[in-house]
Design a protein around this motif. Structure first.
Motif, PDB file in Angstrom:
ATOM      1  N   ASP A   9      47.675  38.829  43.760  1.00 50.27           N
ATOM      2  CA  ASP A   9      46.457  38.333  44.389  1.00 50.27           C
ATOM      3  C   ASP A   9      46.838  38.110  45.853  1.00 50.27           C
ATOM      4  OD1 ASP A   9      43.968  37.299  44.934  1.00 50.27           O
ATOM      5  OD2 ASP A   9      44.425  35.300  44.157  1.00 50.27           O
ATOM      6  N   GLU A  10      47.331  39.194  46.470  1.00 47.70           N
ATOM      7  CA  GLU A  10      47.855  39.080  47.828  1.00 47.70           C
ATOM      8  C   GLU A  10      46.749  38.690  48.790  1.00 47.70           C
ATOM      9  OE1 GLU A  10      51.693  41.752  48.738  1.00 47.70           O
ATOM     10  OE2 GLU A  10      49.853  42.881  48.448  1.00 47.70           O
ATOM     11  N   GLN A  11      46.995  37.595  49.463  1.00 50.63           N
ATOM     12  CA  GLN A  11      46.057  37.112  50.462  1.00 50.63           C
ATOM     13  C   GLN A  11      46.605  37.300  51.868  1.00 50.63           C
ATOM     14  OE1 GLN A  11      45.545  33.091  49.121  1.00 50.63           O
ATOM     15  NE2 GLN A  11      44.939  33.776  47.095  1.00 50.63           N
ATOM     16  N   GLU A  12      47.951  37.427  51.937  1.00 51.42           N
ATOM     17  CA  GLU A  12      48.585  37.537  53.246  1.00 51.42           C
ATOM     18  C   GLU A  12      49.918  38.259  53.114  1.00 51.42           C
ATOM     19  OE1 GLU A  12      48.446  34.079  55.940  1.00 51.42           O
ATOM     20  OE2 GLU A  12      50.631  34.251  55.962  1.00 51.42           O
ATOM     21  N   VAL A  13      50.175  39.168  54.051  1.00 47.27           N
ATOM     22  CA  VAL A  13      51.441  39.879  54.118  1.00 47.27           C
ATOM     23  C   VAL A  13      51.907  39.847  55.565  1.00 47.27           C
ATOM     24  CG1 VAL A  13      52.531  42.149  53.943  1.00 47.27           C
ATOM     25  CG2 VAL A  13      50.980  41.401  52.165  1.00 47.27           C
ATOM     26  N   GLU A  14      53.178  39.537  55.750  1.00 47.47           N
ATOM     27  CA  GLU A  14      53.764  39.569  57.085  1.00 47.47           C
ATOM     28  C   GLU A  14      54.794  40.685  57.116  1.00 47.47           C
ATOM     29  OE1 GLU A  14      56.234  36.713  60.185  1.00 47.47           O
ATOM     30  OE2 GLU A  14      55.185  35.811  58.499  1.00 47.47           O
ATOM     31  N   LEU A  15      54.552  41.672  57.968  1.00 46.14           N
ATOM     32  CA  LEU A  15      55.446  42.822  58.093  1.00 46.14           C
ATOM     33  C   LEU A  15      56.157  42.734  59.440  1.00 46.14           C
ATOM     34  CD1 LEU A  15      52.943  45.539  56.806  1.00 46.14           C
ATOM     35  CD2 LEU A  15      54.783  44.439  55.514  1.00 46.14           C
ATOM     36  N   ASN A  16      57.456  42.498  59.406  1.00 44.63           N
ATOM     37  CA  ASN A  16      58.252  42.345  60.622  1.00 44.63           C
ATOM     38  C   ASN A  16      59.138  43.577  60.785  1.00 44.63           C
ATOM     39  OD1 ASN A  16      57.524  39.539  61.355  1.00 44.63           O
ATOM     40  ND2 ASN A  16      58.312  39.153  59.315  1.00 44.63           N
ATOM     41  N   TRP A  17      58.576  44.624  61.399  1.00 45.79           N
ATOM     42  CA  TRP A  17      59.306  45.885  61.525  1.00 45.79           C
ATOM     43  C   TRP A  17      59.436  46.369  62.958  1.00 45.79           C
ATOM     44  CZ3 TRP A  17      56.104  50.568  62.023  1.00 45.79           C
ATOM     45  CH2 TRP A  17      54.736  50.319  61.948  1.00 45.79           C
ATOM     46  N   GLY A  18      59.175  45.510  63.925  1.00 46.55           N
ATOM     47  CA  GLY A  18      59.426  45.830  65.319  1.00 46.55           C
ATOM     48  C   GLY A  18      58.336  46.598  66.052  1.00 46.55           C
ATOM     49  N   HIS A  19      57.399  47.173  65.341  1.00 44.06           N
ATOM     50  CA  HIS A  19      56.313  47.974  65.924  1.00 44.06           C
ATOM     51  C   HIS A  19      55.215  47.050  66.437  1.00 44.06           C
ATOM     52  CE1 HIS A  19      52.745  50.633  65.811  1.00 44.06           C
ATOM     53  NE2 HIS A  19      53.612  51.599  66.089  1.00 44.06           N
ATOM     54  N   PRO A  20      54.407  47.486  67.408  1.00 46.44           N
ATOM     55  CA  PRO A  20      53.286  46.656  67.860  1.00 46.44           C
ATOM     56  C   PRO A  20      52.330  46.241  66.724  1.00 46.44           C
ATOM     57  CG  PRO A  20      53.653  48.411  69.434  1.00 46.44           C
ATOM     58  CD  PRO A  20      54.570  48.680  68.263  1.00 46.44           C
ATOM     59  N   ASP A  21      52.270  47.016  65.638  1.00 52.33           N
ATOM     60  CA  ASP A  21      51.415  46.642  64.508  1.00 52.33           C
ATOM     61  C   ASP A  21      52.079  45.634  63.562  1.00 52.33           C
ATOM     62  OD1 ASP A  21      49.404  48.255  65.418  1.00 52.33           O
ATOM     63  OD2 ASP A  21      49.822  49.911  64.047  1.00 52.33           O
ATOM     64  N   SER A  22      53.294  45.195  63.890  1.00 53.96           N
ATOM     65  CA  SER A  22      53.950  44.169  63.068  1.00 53.96           C
ATOM     66  C   SER A  22      53.116  42.900  63.105  1.00 53.96           C
ATOM     67  CB  SER A  22      55.339  43.840  63.629  1.00 53.96           C
ATOM     68  OG  SER A  22      56.223  44.892  63.441  1.00 53.96           O
ATOM     69  N   GLY A  23      53.358  42.056  62.139  1.00 55.89           N
ATOM     70  CA  GLY A  23      52.692  40.762  62.138  1.00 55.89           C
ATOM     71  C   GLY A  23      52.044  40.451  60.812  1.00 55.89           C
ATOM     72  N   VAL A  24      51.126  39.496  60.845  1.00 58.07           N
ATOM     73  CA  VAL A  24      50.462  39.011  59.643  1.00 58.07           C
ATOM     74  C   VAL A  24      49.181  39.812  59.420  1.00 58.07           C
ATOM     75  CG1 VAL A  24      49.366  37.006  58.565  1.00 58.07           C
ATOM     76  CG2 VAL A  24      51.415  36.702  59.970  1.00 58.07           C
TER      77      VAL A  24
END
Length: 197
Positions: free
Chosen positions: A83-98
């Motif tokens: 029941d994913e409500q939030e994902v934080e992707l920290n991969w260095g790209h400008p699209d990284s984030g929450v």
């Protein structure tokens, strides 16, 4: 010792499961004793599992469904466990984030595409349950850059499990500068290819 989700084991054995303590006067374990580990497809939970054990089992089942071979992901199980409500992707790209809600899938797909991530090569090296809701996933991801040069790195993922469902994931990659460079180069190549069409 590193334990992986593979065709043999279904989860990371606990310290208790890894060592057999001989109690004075107790009979030695025999072939008739119940197995210390259960095979894939069955739970390794004790009779009265703790909340962290239950959460770890949810995450184990989730990754088993995602990484299922052959046949690809088991989407019914994935849906049952998330029941994913939030994902934080920290991969260095400008699209990284929450990313929240409906933005999660496209953001994750974009990251996989631009980094050249090979989903079939992901290995889950360890699951660590911490506290009432948190499971730490230690994984190894790999892929190729735009020139087909391979990359491989450790990923730590903090997974929150609430009421038996994964609600939040935060991924932290070992080398975000490398992933940024790979993704920006692939993004430029895709833009150039689109411009030529």
């Amino acid at each position: 010792m590193i334990w992986s989700i593979d065709p043999t084991w279904s989860t990371v054995p606990s310290l208790e499961q890894r060592s057999i303590v001989k109690v004075a006067g107790a009979p030695a374990p025999s072939a008739l004793d119940p197995p210390r580990f259960r095979r894939k497809g069955t739970s390794m939970l004790s009779e009265n599992p703790t909340q962290p054990e239950l959460n770890k089992e949810v995450v184990r089942r989730f990754y088993e469904a995602v990484l299922r071979v052959p046949g690809g992901p088991d989407f019914a199980t994935i849906k049952e466990l998330t029941d994913e409500q939030e994902v934080e992707l920290n991969w260095g790209h400008p699209d990284s984030g929450v990313h929240r809600g409906a933005a999660i899938g496209p953001a994750r797909h974009r990251m996989h595409e631009l980094t050249g991530l090979d989903l079939s090569a992901i290995s889950i090296d360890e699951l660590i349950a911490d506290g009432p809701t948190r499971v730490l996933v230690v994984a190894t991801n790999s892929g190729t850059d735009v020139h087909r040069n391979p990359w491989r790195m450790t990923v730590l993922e903090l997974v929150d499990v609430v009421n038996g469902k994964i609600t939040k994931k935060r991924s932290f990659y070992q080398d975000t500068a490398l992933l940024r460079d790979i993704s920006l180069e692939r993004e430029a190549a895709l833009a150039q290819k689109t411009g030529e069409a």
